[in-house]
Design an enzyme around this catalytic site. Structure first.
Site, PDB file in Angstrom:
ATOM      1  N   MET A  81       0.816  -1.205   0.000  1.00 35.45           N
ATOM      2  CA  MET A  81       0.000   0.000   0.000  1.00 35.45           C
ATOM      3  C   MET A  81       0.858   1.267   0.000  1.00 35.45           C
ATOM      4  O   MET A  81       2.067   1.221   0.236  1.00 35.45           O
ATOM      5  CB  MET A  81      -0.910   0.008   1.227  1.00 35.45           C
ATOM      6  CG  MET A  81      -1.910  -1.138   1.258  1.00 35.45           C
ATOM      7  SD  MET A  81      -2.969  -1.119   2.721  1.00 35.45           S
ATOM      8  CE  MET A  81      -3.950   0.362   2.415  1.00 35.45           C
ATOM      9  N   HIS A  82       0.208   2.393  -0.266  1.00 38.86           N
ATOM     10  CA  HIS A  82       0.733   3.750  -0.056  1.00 38.86           C
ATOM     11  C   HIS A  82       1.788   4.219  -1.060  1.00 38.86           C
ATOM     12  O   HIS A  82       2.081   5.412  -1.119  1.00 38.86           O
ATOM     13  CB  HIS A  82       1.340   3.903   1.348  1.00 38.86           C
ATOM     14  CG  HIS A  82       0.517   3.345   2.462  1.00 38.86           C
ATOM     15  ND1 HIS A  82      -0.784   3.720   2.679  1.00 38.86           N
ATOM     16  CD2 HIS A  82       0.813   2.418   3.427  1.00 38.86           C
ATOM     17  CE1 HIS A  82      -1.253   3.073   3.739  1.00 38.86           C
ATOM     18  NE2 HIS A  82      -0.310   2.264   4.195  1.00 38.86           N
ATOM     19  N   ASP A 241      -2.600  -4.860   0.315  1.00 41.62           N
ATOM     20  CA  ASP A 241      -2.128  -6.168   0.791  1.00 41.62           C
ATOM     21  C   ASP A 241      -2.755  -6.600   2.108  1.00 41.62           C
ATOM     22  O   ASP A 241      -3.048  -7.779   2.310  1.00 41.62           O
ATOM     23  CB  ASP A 241      -0.602  -6.208   0.876  1.00 41.62           C
ATOM     24  CG  ASP A 241      -0.001  -5.102   1.736  1.00 41.62           C
ATOM     25  OD1 ASP A 241      -0.746  -4.265   2.270  1.00 41.62           O
ATOM     26  OD2 ASP A 241       1.237  -5.073   1.850  1.00 41.62           O
TER      27      ASP A 241
END
Length: 510
Positions: A81-82, A241
């Site tokens: 992520m991110h 995830d």
């Protein structure tokens, strides 16, 4: 027989799996790559490394399975992520992606709070703190520090959504992964006009948001020729995830808590309504399950700390001689077993890339505390496992503070394969630990979401009830739990004592 593909675009590798509709793993493949750290606290990757790994693993899975690609009903994507993938108008990558563990954006996080009237006001709006790992401050960093690059930006994508774009030519994201940008209205499951306007970020720069099991795109003719997939194969939204791992572990209803021991460690709880920690210590994101949300606490360097120890120091010469048939982490576990619970007072702080829960401190650094002549390599190895587990216990205790409890914790991720680590977690948590009949986590969850999108399963909950079962149960050992409780109090005190020194260390290194 219909088949489903699931991906996990991870931090150290991409994994592709093929399952049948009963959840049986038919074939899998993994392709590794490196994370770049050009400066302390920075973390980057070339998105095309993910793409190369994706192509490699698709071809390998099709070859291993001997399945006719026309029998693949749908594809699901999950991933780290991110991360921020910046694309120009031609869809070309402008610079390496800034990753979830990158810590360079504290000034931008501070400016976000100033824009919205302080930390508490922003948490009310976003349900989360503005943290250095999240996507929004990365966009602001690019605008402020690399303005020439920012002028070229046409789209900002998350890692798995870049792979969707490469597979289909379509820009899209979904609710669970988009939550980690802190640009969403979490309750409404859409981009937040108020946050975007406040930060002067154009909504057109972001892809449309879908629910996680909805079909977003299809395999293009060009990519079908490259990969062997069938053109037109549907691609569903997928998941970040952690939400993907939760789906792949059956964490899709209230009353169940999970702990994922991957590169990062995540304690995760399903919620039927959007709720948040007023202090922002836990994240509140949209879940990949229909109409649901989740709370989670994150240790940035969980199995990542164990990998660091393995890669940097390895196993002792004594362990190599004693267990010639073992290697890698199995051998390291054997070495750790030689030390007693509590590592005779050696305590590890797993802050190798700062920390997120409960301290949200990009300046925090790893520490071995309590070292004496009595300690050897076995103590060091065991203390790493224990320190990570103490950090995960911090996350679990925050859940308890919000009234979220469970009589067991579902453990998954690479670390869950370790018999020793499972017992340490159970002892420190003073809770029954269970593992599952499936170990794939995010990629498995992505495949399940693909099955829902293809109409094979009615919904996510029905799918998980059908194919996921509990496997191993581990109960705490009372004597060891008592010992760990004493050391945990020392562990808790260390961050407060060292916080100022972490900041001084950062300044000294500039």
């Amino acid at each position: 027989m219909d088949y489903l593909i699931g991906f996990d675009i991870g931090t150290t590798s991409t994994r592709c799996i093929l399952i049948d509709t009963n959840g049986k793993l038919i074939a899998s493949a993994t392709s590794d790559y490196q994370m770049d750290t050009p400066r302390p606290g920075w973390a980057e990757q070339d998105p095309d490394n993910w793409w190369e790994a994706t192509v490699i693993t698709i071809k390998e899975v099709i070859e291993k399975s001997e399945v006719n690609p026309s029998g693949i009903s749908a594809i699901g994507l999950s991933g780290q992520m991110h991360g921020s993938v910046f694309l120009d108008k031609e869809g070309k990558v402008i610079r390496p992606a800034l990753l979830w563990c990158d810590q360079r954006t504290q000034p931008q996080c501070d400016s976000i709070y100033e824009t919205f009237g302080g930390e508490e006001e922003f948490i009310k709006l976003s349900y989360n703190k503005a943290l250095t790992g999240f996507t929004a401050p990365k966009i602001l960093w690019l605008r402020e520090v690399e303005p020439d690059s920012y002028k070229k930006v046409d789209k900002v994508l998350l890692p798995k959504d870049y792979i969707r774009y490469k597979l289909s030519g379509t820009f899209a994201t979904e609710v669970s992964d988009a939550s980690g940008t802190i640009l969403m209205d979490i309750a409404k499951r859409s981009w937040s006009d108020k946050i975007l306007e406040g930060l002067s970020i154009e909504k057109d720069m972001l892809p449309p948001i879908y629910e996680s099991s909805k079909i977003t795109s299809h395999i293009s003719e060009e990519i079908a020729k490259i990969t062997g997939l069938t053109a037109g194969t549907p691609i569903v939204g997928g998941a970040g995830d952690q939400a993907g791992g939760a789906v792949g572990s059956g964490i899709v209803e209230e009353g169940i808590i999970s702990d994922c021991l991957g590169t990062s460690g995540v304690v995760f709880a399903h919620s039927d309504k959007p709720s948040y920690d007023k202090k922002g210590r836990l994240h509140c994101f949209c879940h990949a399950a229909e109409g649901a949300w989740h709370l989670m606490g994150v240790t940035l360097a969980a199995a990542g700390s164990y990998k660091w120890y393995h890669d940097t120091f390895g196993t002792s010469s004594e362990a190599l001689k004693a267990y010639p048939d073992l290697s890698g982490y199995e051998l390291l576990d054997k070495q750790a077993e030689e030390a007693v619970p509590g590592s005779e007072g050696l305590i590890f702080l797993p802050y190798l890339s700062g920390e997120r829960t409960p301290y949200a401190d990009p300046y925090a650094r790893g520490v071995f505390f309590g070292l004496s002549y009595i300690h050897n390599q076995s103590h060091f190895v065991r203390s790493v496992l224990e320190g990570i587990s103490y950090s995960q216990y911090d996350c679990l205790n925050l859940m308890k503070d919000l009234g979220i409890t469970s009589n067991k914790v579902v453990l998954f991720g690479g670390g869950a394969r370790s018999k020793l680590w499972r017992q340490i977690i159970s002892d420190i948590f003073d809770t029954r630990i269970v593992t599952l009949n499936v170990e794939e986590g995010p990629s498995y969850g992505a495949a399940i979401l693909a099955g829902v999108g293809a109409g094979i399963y009615k919904n996510v909950k029905e799918a998980t009830k059908k194919i996921i079962r509990e496997d191993i149960e581990i109960d705490p050992i009372a004597e060891d739990t008592s010992k760990y409780a004493k050391y945990y109090k020392v562990y808790q005190s260390l961050y407060g004592s060292l916080k100022g020194d972490f900041e001084k260390l950062d300044l000294a290194g500039r």
